[in-house]
Write a protein that holds these residues in place. Sequence first.
Motif, PDB file in Angstrom:
ATOM      1  N   ALA A 131       0.836  -1.213   0.000  1.00 60.16           N
ATOM      2  CA  ALA A 131       0.000   0.000   0.000  1.00 60.16           C
ATOM      3  C   ALA A 131       0.866   1.256   0.000  1.00 60.16           C
ATOM      4  CB  ALA A 131      -0.923  -0.013   1.213  1.00 60.16           C
ATOM      5  N   TYR A 132       1.949   1.237   0.763  1.00 58.13           N
ATOM      6  CA  TYR A 132       2.873   2.376   0.775  1.00 58.13           C
ATOM      7  C   TYR A 132       3.483   2.576  -0.620  1.00 58.13           C
ATOM      8  CZ  TYR A 132       7.020   5.176   1.721  1.00 58.13           C
ATOM      9  OH  TYR A 132       7.978   6.141   1.686  1.00 58.13           O
ATOM     10  N   TYR A 133       3.820   1.490  -1.281  1.00 61.26           N
ATOM     11  CA  TYR A 133       4.383   1.578  -2.632  1.00 61.26           C
ATOM     12  C   TYR A 133       3.388   2.223  -3.593  1.00 61.26           C
ATOM     13  CZ  TYR A 133       5.611   0.058  -7.345  1.00 61.26           C
ATOM     14  OH  TYR A 133       5.874   0.027  -8.687  1.00 61.26           O
ATOM     15  N   HIS A 134       2.129   1.780  -3.554  1.00 62.03           N
ATOM     16  CA  HIS A 134       1.126   2.329  -4.475  1.00 62.03           C
ATOM     17  C   HIS A 134       0.792   3.780  -4.142  1.00 62.03           C
ATOM     18  CE1 HIS A 134       0.328  -1.124  -6.962  1.00 62.03           C
ATOM     19  NE2 HIS A 134       0.237  -1.898  -5.882  1.00 62.03           N
ATOM     20  N   ASP A 141       5.016   7.499  -7.512  1.00 62.01           N
ATOM     21  CA  ASP A 141       5.756   8.513  -8.277  1.00 62.01           C
ATOM     22  C   ASP A 141       7.061   8.880  -7.584  1.00 62.01           C
ATOM     23  OD1 ASP A 141       3.784   8.586 -10.218  1.00 62.01           O
ATOM     24  OD2 ASP A 141       2.648  10.151  -9.171  1.00 62.01           O
ATOM     25  N   TYR A 142       7.009   9.105  -6.295  1.00 63.80           N
ATOM     26  CA  TYR A 142       8.216   9.464  -5.538  1.00 63.80           C
ATOM     27  C   TYR A 142       9.246   8.335  -5.583  1.00 63.80           C
ATOM     28  CZ  TYR A 142      11.282  10.378  -1.568  1.00 63.80           C
ATOM     29  OH  TYR A 142      12.375  10.557  -0.772  1.00 63.80           O
ATOM     30  N   ILE A 143       8.788   7.092  -5.407  1.00 58.97           N
ATOM     31  CA  ILE A 143       9.695   5.940  -5.421  1.00 58.97           C
ATOM     32  C   ILE A 143      10.321   5.777  -6.799  1.00 58.97           C
ATOM     33  CG2 ILE A 143       9.784   3.419  -5.239  1.00 58.97           C
ATOM     34  CD1 ILE A 143       7.654   3.646  -3.025  1.00 58.97           C
ATOM     35  N   LEU A 194      13.870   6.794  -5.463  1.00 54.96           N
ATOM     36  CA  LEU A 194      14.412   5.602  -4.825  1.00 54.96           C
ATOM     37  C   LEU A 194      14.691   4.439  -5.776  1.00 54.96           C
ATOM     38  CD1 LEU A 194      12.114   5.609  -1.671  1.00 54.96           C
ATOM     39  CD2 LEU A 194      14.449   6.472  -1.844  1.00 54.96           C
ATOM     40  N   CYS A 195      14.193   4.490  -6.971  1.00 56.39           N
ATOM     41  CA  CYS A 195      14.351   3.380  -7.914  1.00 56.39           C
ATOM     42  C   CYS A 195      15.795   3.257  -8.375  1.00 56.39           C
ATOM     43  CB  CYS A 195      13.431   3.591  -9.115  1.00 56.39           C
ATOM     44  SG  CYS A 195      13.511   2.242 -10.308  1.00 56.39           S
ATOM     45  N   GLU A 196      16.271   2.034  -8.437  1.00 56.59           N
ATOM     46  CA  GLU A 196      17.638   1.785  -8.897  1.00 56.59           C
ATOM     47  C   GLU A 196      17.764   1.953 -10.410  1.00 56.59           C
ATOM     48  OE1 GLU A 196      18.617  -2.133  -7.600  1.00 56.59           O
ATOM     49  OE2 GLU A 196      18.703  -1.566  -5.482  1.00 56.59           O
ATOM     50  N   ASN A 197      16.688   1.731 -11.136  1.00 54.81           N
ATOM     51  CA  ASN A 197      16.710   1.781 -12.595  1.00 54.81           C
ATOM     52  C   ASN A 197      16.093   3.074 -13.133  1.00 54.81           C
ATOM     53  OD1 ASN A 197      17.827  -0.834 -12.714  1.00 54.81           O
ATOM     54  ND2 ASN A 197      15.787  -1.731 -12.513  1.00 54.81           N
ATOM     55  N   ARG A 198      16.145   4.164 -12.370  1.00 53.75           N
ATOM     56  CA  ARG A 198      15.523   5.409 -12.828  1.00 53.75           C
ATOM     57  C   ARG A 198      16.257   6.013 -14.036  1.00 53.75           C
ATOM     58  NH1 ARG A 198      17.438   6.650  -7.597  1.00 53.75           N
ATOM     59  NH2 ARG A 198      19.343   7.903  -7.665  1.00 53.75           N
ATOM     60  N   ALA A 199      17.527   5.625 -14.215  1.00 58.95           N
ATOM     61  CA  ALA A 199      18.281   6.126 -15.367  1.00 58.95           C
ATOM     62  C   ALA A 199      17.967   5.330 -16.632  1.00 58.95           C
ATOM     63  CB  ALA A 199      19.780   6.056 -15.079  1.00 58.95           C
ATOM     64  N   LYS A 200      17.251   4.229 -16.489  1.00 57.76           N
ATOM     65  CA  LYS A 200      16.907   3.375 -17.638  1.00 57.76           C
ATOM     66  C   LYS A 200      15.380   3.308 -17.777  1.00 57.76           C
ATOM     67  CE  LYS A 200      20.840   0.482 -16.481  1.00 57.76           C
ATOM     68  NZ  LYS A 200      21.252  -0.820 -15.993  1.00 57.76           N
ATOM     69  N   PRO A 201      14.754   4.309 -18.370  1.00 57.52           N
ATOM     70  CA  PRO A 201      13.285   4.322 -18.469  1.00 57.52           C
ATOM     71  C   PRO A 201      12.729   3.239 -19.389  1.00 57.52           C
ATOM     72  CG  PRO A 201      14.214   6.250 -19.572  1.00 57.52           C
ATOM     73  CD  PRO A 201      15.343   5.522 -18.922  1.00 57.52           C
ATOM     74  N   GLN A 202      13.544   2.660 -20.265  1.00 59.46           N
ATOM     75  CA  GLN A 202      13.057   1.616 -21.171  1.00 59.46           C
ATOM     76  C   GLN A 202      12.712   0.319 -20.430  1.00 59.46           C
ATOM     77  OE1 GLN A 202      16.138   2.889 -21.167  1.00 59.46           O
ATOM     78  NE2 GLN A 202      17.688   1.306 -21.432  1.00 59.46           N
ATOM     79  N   LYS A 244       9.497  -0.937  -8.953  1.00 55.58           N
ATOM     80  CA  LYS A 244       9.217  -2.330  -8.567  1.00 55.58           C
ATOM     81  C   LYS A 244      10.445  -2.988  -7.944  1.00 55.58           C
ATOM     82  CE  LYS A 244       5.733  -2.880 -12.109  1.00 55.58           C
ATOM     83  NZ  LYS A 244       5.466  -3.405 -13.437  1.00 55.58           N
ATOM     84  N   CYS A 245      11.622  -2.554  -8.324  1.00 54.67           N
ATOM     85  CA  CYS A 245      12.844  -3.079  -7.715  1.00 54.67           C
ATOM     86  C   CYS A 245      12.904  -2.698  -6.232  1.00 54.67           C
ATOM     87  CB  CYS A 245      14.072  -2.566  -8.454  1.00 54.67           C
ATOM     88  SG  CYS A 245      14.183  -0.762  -8.519  1.00 54.67           S
ATOM     89  N   TYR A 246      12.493  -1.471  -5.922  1.00 51.73           N
ATOM     90  CA  TYR A 246      12.454  -1.015  -4.533  1.00 51.73           C
ATOM     91  C   TYR A 246      11.443  -1.837  -3.737  1.00 51.73           C
ATOM     92  CZ  TYR A 246      11.637   2.066  -0.552  1.00 51.73           C
ATOM     93  OH  TYR A 246      11.481   2.562   0.706  1.00 51.73           O
ATOM     94  N   LEU A 247      10.278  -2.055  -4.328  1.00 51.75           N
ATOM     95  CA  LEU A 247       9.247  -2.854  -3.652  1.00 51.75           C
ATOM     96  C   LEU A 247       9.732  -4.277  -3.413  1.00 51.75           C
ATOM     97  CD1 LEU A 247       6.323  -3.228  -2.624  1.00 51.75           C
ATOM     98  CD2 LEU A 247       5.695  -3.818  -4.974  1.00 51.75           C
ATOM     99  N   ALA A 248      10.384  -4.885  -4.410  1.00 54.07           N
ATOM    100  CA  ALA A 248      10.883  -6.259  -4.271  1.00 54.07           C
ATOM    101  C   ALA A 248      11.934  -6.339  -3.170  1.00 54.07           C
ATOM    102  CB  ALA A 248      11.447  -6.754  -5.592  1.00 54.07           C
ATOM    103  N   LYS A 249      12.835  -5.349  -3.102  1.00 55.54           N
ATOM    104  CA  LYS A 249      13.861  -5.346  -2.059  1.00 55.54           C
ATOM    105  C   LYS A 249      13.229  -5.206  -0.673  1.00 55.54           C
ATOM    106  CE  LYS A 249      17.228  -2.521  -2.543  1.00 55.54           C
ATOM    107  NZ  LYS A 249      18.184  -1.469  -2.937  1.00 55.54           N
TER     108      LYS A 249
END
Length: 124
Positions: free
Chosen positions: A25-28, A32-34, A38-46, A52-57
């Motif tokens: 619920a916090y993730y949803h 946008d902020y995550i 916080l996302c590890e792949n924010r530099a790779k938008p493709q 989802k990587c943050y949520l999985a971790k």
Amino acid sequence: MRPVLAYLLLVATLLPTFSQWGTIAYYHANKDYIAKVLCENRAKPQLHCDGKCYLAKKLTAQQEQQDKATTERVLKTPDFQLFFQLTLPFCFRQVSVGTVTKLPTYLLKNYSSPRSHPFQPPRV
């Protein structure tokens, strides 16, 4: 008072189950902020990770923490022995053959010899 206590116990029992739902619920709520910070792949938008990587971790860390707490709780739980069975060593008594010389009278009254038995094999 009883229903309130029953609901409190129910919630306390189910609280570890709801902790993962709280993380989701916090993730949803902060998707946008995550995704932006916080996302590890924010530099790779493709990759379309969107955090989802943050949520999985977070979910993996939470699961490991719960497993560790459960393992510690199980190891620290005392064992109570409810039943006890006494086992005594078995000893054989040695009886000499010469001690029994006479049969009791109640055995002698009903005794019949094998020769007087009606079902005998034929003699050759």
